[in-house]
Structure formats: structure tokens, C-alpha cells
Design a protein around this motif. Structure first.
Motif, short mmCIF file in Angstrom:
data_model
loop_
_atom_site.label_atom_id
_atom_site.label_comp_id
_atom_site.label_asym_id
_atom_site.label_seq_id
_atom_site.Cartn_x
_atom_site.Cartn_y
_atom_site.Cartn_z
N ALA A 131 -0.97 -4.91 5.80
CA ALA A 131 -0.52 -3.80 4.96
C ALA A 131 1.00 -3.61 5.07
O ALA A 131 1.55 -3.58 6.17
N GLU A 132 1.64 -3.48 3.91
CA GLU A 132 3.07 -3.19 3.84
C GLU A 132 3.23 -1.85 3.14
O GLU A 132 3.17 -1.77 1.91
N VAL A 133 3.42 -0.80 3.94
CA VAL A 133 3.53 0.55 3.38
C VAL A 133 4.84 0.66 2.61
O VAL A 133 5.90 0.32 3.12
N VAL A 147 0.84 -1.20 0.00
CA VAL A 147 0.00 0.00 0.00
C VAL A 147 0.87 1.24 0.00
O VAL A 147 2.00 1.22 0.47
N THR A 148 0.31 2.31 -0.53
CA THR A 148 0.95 3.62 -0.42
C THR A 148 0.57 4.18 0.95
O THR A 148 -0.35 3.66 1.60
N PRO A 149 1.23 5.24 1.42
CA PRO A 149 0.79 5.86 2.67
C PRO A 149 -0.68 6.28 2.61
O PRO A 149 -1.42 6.13 3.59
N GLU A 150 -1.13 6.75 1.45
CA GLU A 150 -2.54 7.14 1.29
C GLU A 150 -3.45 5.91 1.37
O GLU A 150 -4.55 5.98 1.90
N GLY A 151 -2.97 4.80 0.85
CA GLY A 151 -3.74 3.56 0.92
C GLY A 151 -3.90 3.07 2.34
O GLY A 151 -4.97 2.60 2.74
N LEU A 152 -2.83 3.19 3.14
CA LEU A 152 -2.92 2.81 4.55
C LEU A 152 -3.94 3.69 5.27
O LEU A 152 -4.78 3.19 6.03
N MET A 194 -6.49 5.16 3.96
CA MET A 194 -7.82 4.77 3.49
C MET A 194 -8.31 3.53 4.23
O MET A 194 -9.47 3.46 4.66
N ILE A 195 -7.43 2.56 4.43
CA ILE A 195 -7.81 1.34 5.16
C ILE A 195 -8.14 1.68 6.61
O ILE A 195 -9.15 1.21 7.15
N GLU A 196 -7.32 2.51 7.24
CA GLU A 196 -7.58 2.90 8.63
C GLU A 196 -8.91 3.63 8.75
O GLU A 196 -9.67 3.40 9.71
N GLU A 197 -9.21 4.51 7.80
CA GLU A 197 -10.50 5.23 7.82
C GLU A 197 -11.67 4.27 7.65
O GLU A 197 -12.70 4.43 8.31
N GLU A 198 -11.52 3.28 6.81
CA GLU A 198 -12.59 2.29 6.58
C GLU A 198 -12.83 1.46 7.83
O GLU A 198 -13.97 1.21 8.21
N TYR A 216 -12.71 -8.22 7.00
CA TYR A 216 -11.90 -8.05 5.79
C TYR A 216 -10.92 -6.89 5.97
O TYR A 216 -9.72 -7.05 5.74
N TRP A 217 -11.43 -5.72 6.36
CA TRP A 217 -10.56 -4.55 6.44
C TRP A 217 -9.54 -4.66 7.57
O TRP A 217 -8.42 -4.16 7.44
N ASN A 218 -9.88 -5.32 8.67
CA ASN A 218 -8.89 -5.56 9.72
C ASN A 218 -7.78 -6.47 9.22
O ASN A 218 -6.60 -6.25 9.52
#
Length: 152
Positions: free
Chosen positions: A75-77, A27-32, A34-38, A67-69
Motif C-alpha cells: 500500500a502506498e498511501v 490507497v487513500t488513508p481510508e483505504g489503508l 480498510m485493508i488493516e481492518e480486513e 491477499y490482504w497482507n
């Protein structure tokens, strides 16, 4: 107990689990973020469903939260690419297809990919064709070819 003796309101069909990709969860930092927000949004939604005793909502949100957890834990930033001499994860690539169309995509993680917004998953066939290539290289893209014109 037979389902014939269960009140219809008590019967809740099991939802299938969301499939988790076998690929590394880059994941990109933005992707991480996004996952945390979800995860945070779903935790609030689950609490609301539990307070309202909405069993179907509880089941659906619980499944989504699992799923999101799982995606958060794995996640590998990846840092922004330092070497832009070739296409790598996180790079933005401009290429021209042999039909004259110019397209620009950033290679990102599977969950953050949205081609309509200019991002594609690093696991997609197009991204795989682009990876490791340099400006001027020609790759197979769909039914045709594309020449890489810029890497940012």
C-alpha cells in the motif's frame, strides 16, 4: 499416494490464489484503514477456524489473508490532492454525460473502489480518461462523452 486411498474427508481441493493487480497499490488513508481492518478480521477468523479444525475454512481464510497482507505491504498511501485545478488520485469529480446524467465519483485505490457508493478505481477506464483533466474538459465516458463540471 493415489487419491483413491484418501478418505473423502481428508481431501481438500486447493483454492486458487486471489490475483494481485500489476498496478501500483495506491490507497487513500481510508483505504489503508480498510485493508488493516480486513487483515485483523481475517486473523481472528483464521484463529477461530483453526480452533474448530475446519480445514476448508482454514484454507479459504488463509488464502484471503495472504491477499490482504500482500495489499497491506504494498500500500502506498496518497495524501489528499492539494491542487484541485485538475483531476488526480483522491479527487472527487462531478461530470455531466451527454445524455444529461450528472455523476460524482471519487478516484481511489483498486480495493476500496465501489461505484455504487461513489468511488471508482484510479485504474478504471473512466478514471484514466478523467486524470489530468480540468473543469470544462470533455472526456470519453463509456459510449458517449462527459464534461467535467467540478473537482473537489
Amino acid at each position: 499416494m493415489s487419491r483413491a486411498f484418501v478418505k473423502e474427508t481428508d481431501a481438500v481441493d486447493e483454492l486458487p490464489e486471489k490475483l494481485v493487480s500489476e498496478h501500483r497499490n495506491l490507497v487513500t488513508p481510508e483505504g489503508l484503514a480498510m485493508i488493516e481492518e480486513e487483515v485483523a478480521r481475517l486473523q481472528v477468523e483464521l484463529g477461530e477456524a483453526q480452533r474448530a479444525e475446519e480445514r476448508d475454512a482454514i484454507q479459504r481464510v488463509s488464502r484471503d489473508l495472504r491477499y490482504w497482507n500482500a495489499r497491506l505491504v504494498t500500500a502506498e498511501v496518497q495524501p489528499a490532492p492539494g491542487d484541485l485545478s485538475e483531476v488526480s488520485f483522491g479527487a472527487t469529480v462531478t461530470f455531466e454525460r451527454n445524455d444529461g446524467r450528472v455523476q460524482i465519483f471519487r478516484l481511489v485505490g483498486e480495493d476500496e473502489a465501489n461505484p455504487t457508493k461513489g468511488t471508482i478505481s484510479y485504474t478504471s477506464p473512466l478514471a484514466q480518461a478523467l486524470m489530468g483533466k480540468s473543469v470544462g474538459d470533455v472526456v470519453k465516458a463509456g459510449g458517449g462523452e462527459a464534461e467535467i463540471t467540478k473537482i473537489e
